[in-house]
Design a protein around this motif. Structure first.
Motif, mmCIF file in Angstrom:
data_model
loop_
_atom_site.group_PDB
_atom_site.id
_atom_site.type_symbol
_atom_site.label_atom_id
_atom_site.label_comp_id
_atom_site.label_asym_id
_atom_site.label_seq_id
_atom_site.Cartn_x
_atom_site.Cartn_y
_atom_site.Cartn_z
ATOM 1 N N ASP A 152 11.829 -0.594 5.910
ATOM 2 C CA ASP A 152 10.963 -1.917 5.936
ATOM 3 C C ASP A 152 10.842 -1.332 4.260
ATOM 4 O OD1 ASP A 152 11.694 -2.772 7.862
ATOM 5 O OD2 ASP A 152 9.826 -1.859 9.458
ATOM 6 N N ALA A 153 10.422 -0.259 4.101
ATOM 7 C CA ALA A 153 9.655 0.740 2.339
ATOM 8 C C ALA A 153 10.545 0.054 1.771
ATOM 9 C CB ALA A 153 9.873 2.020 3.189
ATOM 10 N N MET A 154 12.265 0.365 1.827
ATOM 11 C CA MET A 154 12.500 -0.752 0.764
ATOM 12 C C MET A 154 12.921 -2.134 0.549
ATOM 13 S SD MET A 154 14.694 2.086 -1.135
ATOM 14 C CE MET A 154 16.155 0.733 -0.985
ATOM 15 N N GLU A 155 12.660 -2.399 1.703
ATOM 16 C CA GLU A 155 12.250 -3.899 1.376
ATOM 17 C C GLU A 155 10.771 -4.201 1.097
ATOM 18 O OE1 GLU A 155 11.938 -8.249 3.982
ATOM 19 O OE2 GLU A 155 12.019 -5.678 5.195
ATOM 20 N N LYS A 156 10.212 -3.435 1.266
ATOM 21 C CA LYS A 156 9.045 -3.961 0.696
ATOM 22 C C LYS A 156 8.642 -3.423 -1.254
ATOM 23 C CE LYS A 156 5.598 -4.413 2.584
ATOM 24 N NZ LYS A 156 3.803 -5.906 2.949
ATOM 25 N N LEU A 157 9.830 -1.971 -1.501
ATOM 26 C CA LEU A 157 9.399 -2.210 -2.723
ATOM 27 C C LEU A 157 10.482 -2.544 -4.178
ATOM 28 C CD1 LEU A 157 9.622 1.942 -2.242
ATOM 29 C CD2 LEU A 157 7.741 0.977 -3.636
ATOM 30 N N VAL A 158 11.705 -2.857 -2.975
ATOM 31 C CA VAL A 158 12.583 -3.607 -4.378
ATOM 32 C C VAL A 158 11.933 -5.566 -4.547
ATOM 33 C CG1 VAL A 158 14.512 -2.582 -3.822
ATOM 34 C CG2 VAL A 158 14.696 -4.315 -2.152
ATOM 35 N N ALA A 159 11.056 -5.300 -3.548
ATOM 36 C CA ALA A 159 10.715 -7.611 -3.699
ATOM 37 C C ALA A 159 9.649 -7.027 -4.666
ATOM 38 C CB ALA A 159 10.061 -7.339 -2.139
ATOM 39 N N ILE A 160 9.228 -6.167 -5.329
ATOM 40 C CA ILE A 160 9.146 -6.072 -6.378
ATOM 41 C C ILE A 160 9.545 -6.815 -7.746
ATOM 42 C CG2 ILE A 160 7.282 -4.460 -7.329
ATOM 43 C CD1 ILE A 160 5.942 -3.100 -5.246
ATOM 44 N N LYS A 161 9.183 -7.392 -8.731
ATOM 45 C CA LYS A 161 10.388 -7.284 -10.094
ATOM 46 C C LYS A 161 10.085 -6.911 -10.481
ATOM 47 C CE LYS A 161 11.763 -10.671 -12.863
ATOM 48 N NZ LYS A 161 10.904 -12.010 -13.802
ATOM 49 N N VAL B 298 0.850 -1.460 0.680
ATOM 50 C CA VAL B 298 -0.124 0.383 -0.217
ATOM 51 C C VAL B 298 0.956 1.292 0.313
ATOM 52 C CG1 VAL B 298 -1.772 1.068 1.201
ATOM 53 C CG2 VAL B 298 -1.531 -1.231 1.297
ATOM 54 N N LEU B 299 1.515 1.711 -1.508
ATOM 55 C CA LEU B 299 2.238 3.063 -1.274
ATOM 56 C C LEU B 299 1.956 4.131 -0.052
ATOM 57 C CD1 LEU B 299 2.411 3.308 -5.264
ATOM 58 C CD2 LEU B 299 3.791 2.235 -4.011
ATOM 59 N N ASP B 300 0.531 4.135 0.209
ATOM 60 C CA ASP B 300 0.640 5.131 0.938
ATOM 61 C C ASP B 300 0.860 5.372 2.899
ATOM 62 O OD1 ASP B 300 -0.960 6.852 -0.697
ATOM 63 O OD2 ASP B 300 -2.984 6.515 -0.475
ATOM 64 N N GLU B 301 0.742 4.240 2.854
ATOM 65 C CA GLU B 301 1.521 2.777 3.633
ATOM 66 C C GLU B 301 3.344 3.688 4.070
ATOM 67 O OE1 GLU B 301 -0.007 -0.583 4.939
ATOM 68 O OE2 GLU B 301 -2.276 0.313 4.873
ATOM 69 N N LEU B 302 3.887 3.800 2.652
ATOM 70 C CA LEU B 302 5.330 3.757 3.431
ATOM 71 C C LEU B 302 6.030 4.489 4.029
ATOM 72 C CD1 LEU B 302 6.329 2.511 -0.781
ATOM 73 C CD2 LEU B 302 6.221 1.236 1.908
ATOM 74 N N SER B 303 5.270 6.114 4.187
ATOM 75 C CA SER B 303 5.463 7.227 4.790
ATOM 76 C C SER B 303 6.058 6.523 6.316
ATOM 77 C CB SER B 303 4.575 8.088 4.953
ATOM 78 O OG SER B 303 3.720 8.621 5.136
ATOM 79 N N ALA B 304 4.725 5.573 6.884
ATOM 80 C CA ALA B 304 4.645 5.351 8.401
ATOM 81 C C ALA B 304 5.735 4.370 8.453
ATOM 82 C CB ALA B 304 3.513 4.605 8.538
ATOM 83 N N THR C 255 14.983 3.568 -8.047
ATOM 84 C CA THR C 255 13.593 3.566 -8.273
ATOM 85 C C THR C 255 13.216 3.716 -6.522
ATOM 86 O OG1 THR C 255 13.641 2.407 -9.832
ATOM 87 C CG2 THR C 255 11.470 3.115 -8.936
ATOM 88 N N ALA C 256 13.359 3.009 -5.518
ATOM 89 C CA ALA C 256 13.135 2.883 -4.850
ATOM 90 C C ALA C 256 13.286 4.020 -4.204
ATOM 91 C CB ALA C 256 13.829 1.616 -4.058
ATOM 92 N N GLU C 257 14.492 4.181 -4.008
ATOM 93 C CA GLU C 257 15.734 5.323 -2.880
ATOM 94 C C GLU C 257 14.926 7.028 -3.950
ATOM 95 O OE1 GLU C 257 19.147 3.359 -1.924
ATOM 96 O OE2 GLU C 257 19.425 3.954 -3.487
ATOM 97 N N VAL C 258 14.499 6.834 -4.793
ATOM 98 C CA VAL C 258 14.473 7.787 -6.034
ATOM 99 C C VAL C 258 12.844 8.657 -5.227
ATOM 100 C CG1 VAL C 258 13.996 9.168 -7.904
ATOM 101 C CG2 VAL C 258 15.839 8.355 -7.205
ATOM 102 N N TYR C 259 11.486 7.247 -5.383
ATOM 103 C CA TYR C 259 9.995 6.783 -4.849
ATOM 104 C C TYR C 259 10.579 7.647 -3.394
ATOM 105 C CZ TYR C 259 5.686 6.031 -3.538
ATOM 106 O OH TYR C 259 4.324 6.295 -3.029
ATOM 107 N N LEU C 260 11.164 7.402 -2.280
ATOM 108 C CA LEU C 260 11.227 7.547 -1.054
ATOM 109 C C LEU C 260 11.460 8.513 -0.914
ATOM 110 C CD1 LEU C 260 11.878 3.767 0.746
ATOM 111 C CD2 LEU C 260 10.011 5.204 0.603
#
Length: 213
Positions: free
Chosen positions: A125-134, A114-120, A140-145
């Motif tokens: 943990d947020a990085m782990e969620k994003l880079v798990a996506i192929k 849930v992208l809206d939950e990454l800020s919490a 990409t994950a770091e720039v988004y965060l």
């Protein structure tokens, strides 16, 4: 103090902290009059724009993203999946990016992220969620965060402009690689997100062209 960078005042606080802990960055700050905030709204659209910008020119990315907004309305994961491959090709997405978007959208629709939950979450943990996506790598994950979610202590060490800016700042003959720059950046915690913005701005001053994603 929050864990996010939300305002220009947050940038000022971060710069003051960096100047107090790193003489090199203090000198860089003196040479860099403008360190922009560059925040965007978190969500699918922001992440989509970052995925599109990988390994293409800014002009090409803008054109592709413009077509995505035109064809996929509203710009959501659900709508992307509904339109299918014919629309993805018309948008101009390469096969690898089609696969990345497919994996991302399916992950969102399953509720696995849930992208809206990454800020919490913590940055790790947020990085782990994003880079798990192929198809979504660390940059990409770091720039988004950094820019959409606003995490304060994110540093995209794989970015070539950041590597070059660090080499210029420290008088290095060669750009530090991802591993070396990440190690250098450890001392800038918990303000690595401001350090990244500073070095991108410093790169623009030194090279005469912007490189911030």
């Amino acid at each position: 103090m929050t864990n996010t960078i939300d305002t220009d005042d947050d940038i000022k606080v971060g710069l003051a902290a960096l100047a107090s802990i790193c003489p090199v960055l203090k000198d860089v700050i003196a040479q860099t009059p403008d360190v922009p905030l560059r925040r965007t709204e978190p969500g699918f659209a922001s992440l989509a724009s970052i995925i599109i910008s990988q390994q293409v020119s800014k002009q090409s990315a803008a054109a592709i993203y413009g077509r995505m907004e035109e064809y996929i309305a509203p710009l959501t994961a659900k709508r992307y999946l509904e339109l299918g491959e014919e629309a993805w090709i018309k948008i101009g997405l390469s096969r690898p990016k089609q696969r990345t978007f497919l994996a991302l959208c399916e992950t969102i629709e399953r509720g696995d992220i849930v992208l809206d939950e990454l800020s919490a979450m913590t940055a790790a943990d947020a990085m782990e969620k994003l880079v798990a996506i192929k198809g979504i790598g660390p940059w990409t994950a770091e720039v988004y965060l950094l820019f959409a979610v606003g995490h304060r202590d994110i540093f995209p060490a794989g970015d070539l402009a950041l590597q070059q800016a660090a080499a210029d700042a420290y008088g290095l003959e060669q750009r530090p690689n991802d591993k070396k720059l990440r190690a250098m950046a450890e001392s800038w915690a918990p303000w690595r997100g401001v350090a990244a913005r500073l070095l991108w701005a410093f790169y623009a001053v030194k090279k005469g062209r912007a490189a911030m994603p």
